[in-house]
Design an enzyme around this catalytic site. Structure first.
Site, mmCIF file in Angstrom:
data_model
loop_
_atom_site.group_PDB
_atom_site.id
_atom_site.type_symbol
_atom_site.label_atom_id
_atom_site.label_comp_id
_atom_site.label_asym_id
_atom_site.label_seq_id
_atom_site.Cartn_x
_atom_site.Cartn_y
_atom_site.Cartn_z
ATOM 1 N N LYS A 217 4.595 -2.315 -4.188
ATOM 2 C CA LYS A 217 5.302 -1.104 -3.750
ATOM 3 C C LYS A 217 5.209 -0.011 -4.824
ATOM 4 O O LYS A 217 5.184 -0.288 -6.018
ATOM 5 C CB LYS A 217 6.762 -1.429 -3.422
ATOM 6 C CG LYS A 217 6.898 -2.295 -2.136
ATOM 7 C CD LYS A 217 6.903 -1.474 -0.861
ATOM 8 C CE LYS A 217 6.554 -2.274 0.395
ATOM 9 N NZ LYS A 217 7.676 -2.935 1.043
ATOM 10 N N ARG A 253 7.372 -11.463 0.841
ATOM 11 C CA ARG A 253 6.201 -10.908 1.549
ATOM 12 C C ARG A 253 5.269 -10.316 0.498
ATOM 13 O O ARG A 253 5.617 -9.321 -0.142
ATOM 14 C CB ARG A 253 6.671 -9.850 2.548
ATOM 15 C CG ARG A 253 5.577 -9.279 3.416
ATOM 16 C CD ARG A 253 6.139 -8.243 4.375
ATOM 17 N NE ARG A 253 5.106 -7.722 5.261
ATOM 18 C CZ ARG A 253 4.249 -6.757 4.920
ATOM 19 N NH1 ARG A 253 4.310 -6.208 3.731
ATOM 20 N NH2 ARG A 253 3.333 -6.352 5.773
HETATM 21 N N1 HH2 Z 1 6.590 -3.633 3.867
HETATM 22 C C1 HH2 Z 1 5.489 -3.176 4.503
HETATM 23 C C2 HH2 Z 1 5.209 -3.579 5.822
HETATM 24 N N2 HH2 Z 1 6.016 -4.447 6.474
HETATM 25 N N3 HH2 Z 1 7.924 -5.830 6.502
HETATM 26 C C3 HH2 Z 1 9.026 -6.290 5.903
HETATM 27 N N4 HH2 Z 1 9.830 -7.162 6.540
HETATM 28 N N5 HH2 Z 1 9.368 -5.912 4.619
HETATM 29 C C4 HH2 Z 1 8.603 -5.030 3.901
HETATM 30 O O1 HH2 Z 1 8.974 -4.683 2.768
HETATM 31 C C5 HH2 Z 1 7.415 -4.507 4.525
HETATM 32 C C6 HH2 Z 1 7.108 -4.932 5.848
HETATM 33 C C7 HH2 Z 1 4.569 -2.253 3.800
HETATM 34 O O2 HH2 Z 1 3.588 -2.939 3.091
HETATM 35 P P1 HH2 Z 1 2.083 -3.205 3.604
HETATM 36 O O3 HH2 Z 1 2.076 -4.046 4.823
HETATM 37 O O4 HH2 Z 1 1.322 -3.755 2.462
HETATM 38 O O5 HH2 Z 1 1.512 -1.767 3.922
HETATM 39 P P2 HH2 Z 1 1.304 -0.958 5.276
HETATM 40 O O6 HH2 Z 1 2.619 -0.862 5.989
HETATM 41 O O7 HH2 Z 1 0.805 0.383 4.783
HETATM 42 O O8 HH2 Z 1 0.303 -1.691 6.111
#
Ligand code: HH2
Length: 272
Positions: A217, A253
């Site tokens: 993050k 996660r």
């Molecule tokens: N963070 C992201 C996406 N989904 N779900 C939960 N439950 N908690 C989180 O902190 C969370 C999430 C964002 O991260 P990422 O999937 O790496 O990126 P993107 O949303 O740009 O695909």
């Protein structure tokens, strides 16, 4: 009849992230091709992931979102390949996408809108017997980083999650299938994210397993001194995960599974 989520995913459990997207903030594009996503999912399980979170829509700050048809086009081939061989969760706020993913073997619905995005999602989760993650987000991805303000971020996130937990239970989803997530980076400044991490115990006290997404993050990159960082490094992600574990977090996660499994195994070996 499923086990309570805390038995199915005992503390600490690692959830690997497979974003089938061209534009995720953390690893945009690396798993956009089906074969890359499938290979990543298998590798994550070999490295110790308890489940793999597949998502077809980026939620990075400023993103616009995609249609259900596009989300399905991205994730269905991946789930068809993986179905049965890998424990899966689906990162979606859309009932139609969740329904298809559950048919294809997903066991957890990870909804960053905490059942506020699609009025049909609660029924899909309730009738399928799936696990559910309810996450806090202020605003929506397109606008969520526009100067978020709170009187008391930890208290407000905690009471939001308590309210969404009641909503989900009232919609027929058994409480023992639900976990809660403070939503690091979703409508929070660097200071608010760290305040929330420090006071994670207040959310744990709601009595449900807490899932945290701290991996890569941007707050981690920013606390390291780059005011324009859009991601954070692995070292910082591990430190944040261990801190969250110490405050009671259960499910992590993450993008780098092996390193988190190792760090959390050490943290869990320390008598408390
Ligand atoms: N963070 C992201 C996406 N989904 N779900 C939960 N439950 N908690 C989180 O902190 C969370 C999430 C964002 O991260 P990422 O999937 O790496 O990126 P993107 O949303 O740009 O695909």
């Amino acid at each position: 009849m499923r086990f309570p989520i805390e038995e199915r995913f005992p503390r600490p459990s690692v959830m690997g992230v497979v974003n089938v997207t061209p534009d995720s903030f953390s690893n945009g594009g690396v798993n956009f091709r089906t074969e890359d996503a499938v290979a990543s999912a298998h590798r994550m399980v070999e490295e110790g992931a308890a489940l793999v979170d597949v998502g077809g829509e980026s939620t990075r700050p400023g993103s616009e979102g995609v249609s259900a048809a596009e989300e399905l086009r991205r994730i269905v081939p991946v789930l068809e390949e993986l179905g049965g061989s890998v424990p899966l969760s689906i990162d979606t706020a859309k009932a139609e996408v969740a329904r298809r993913a559950l048919e294809l073997g997903a066991e957890l619905v990870n909804d960053i809108t905490a059942l506020r995005g699609d009025p049909d999602l609660a029924e899909v989760v309730a009738s399928s017997g799936a696990y559910l993650c309810l996450m806090h987000m202020r605003g929506e991805p397109r606008t969520m980083q526009d100067n978020p303000t709170y009187e008391d971020v930890a208290a407000e996130v905690t009471s939001f999650l308590e309210e969404r937990l009641h909503f989900a239970v009232d919609a027929g989803i058994p409480v023992e299938r639900i976990c809660l997530d403070p939503g690091f980076g979703f409508g929070k400044t660097v200071e608010q994210n760290f305040e929330l991490l420090g006071r994670l115990g207040e959310i744990v006290a709601l009595g449900r397993p807490v899932l945290v997404g701290l991996s890569r993050k941007r707050s981690l990159g920013r606390i390291l001194g780059d005011p324009d960082a859009t991601t954070g490094p692995l070292s910082a992600s591990l430190a944040a995960a261990v801190e969250a574990y110490g405050r009671g977090a259960a499910i992590f996660r993450v993008h780098e599974v092996r390193e988190h499994v190792e760090a959390l195994t050490v943290a869990a070996a320390v008598p408390r």
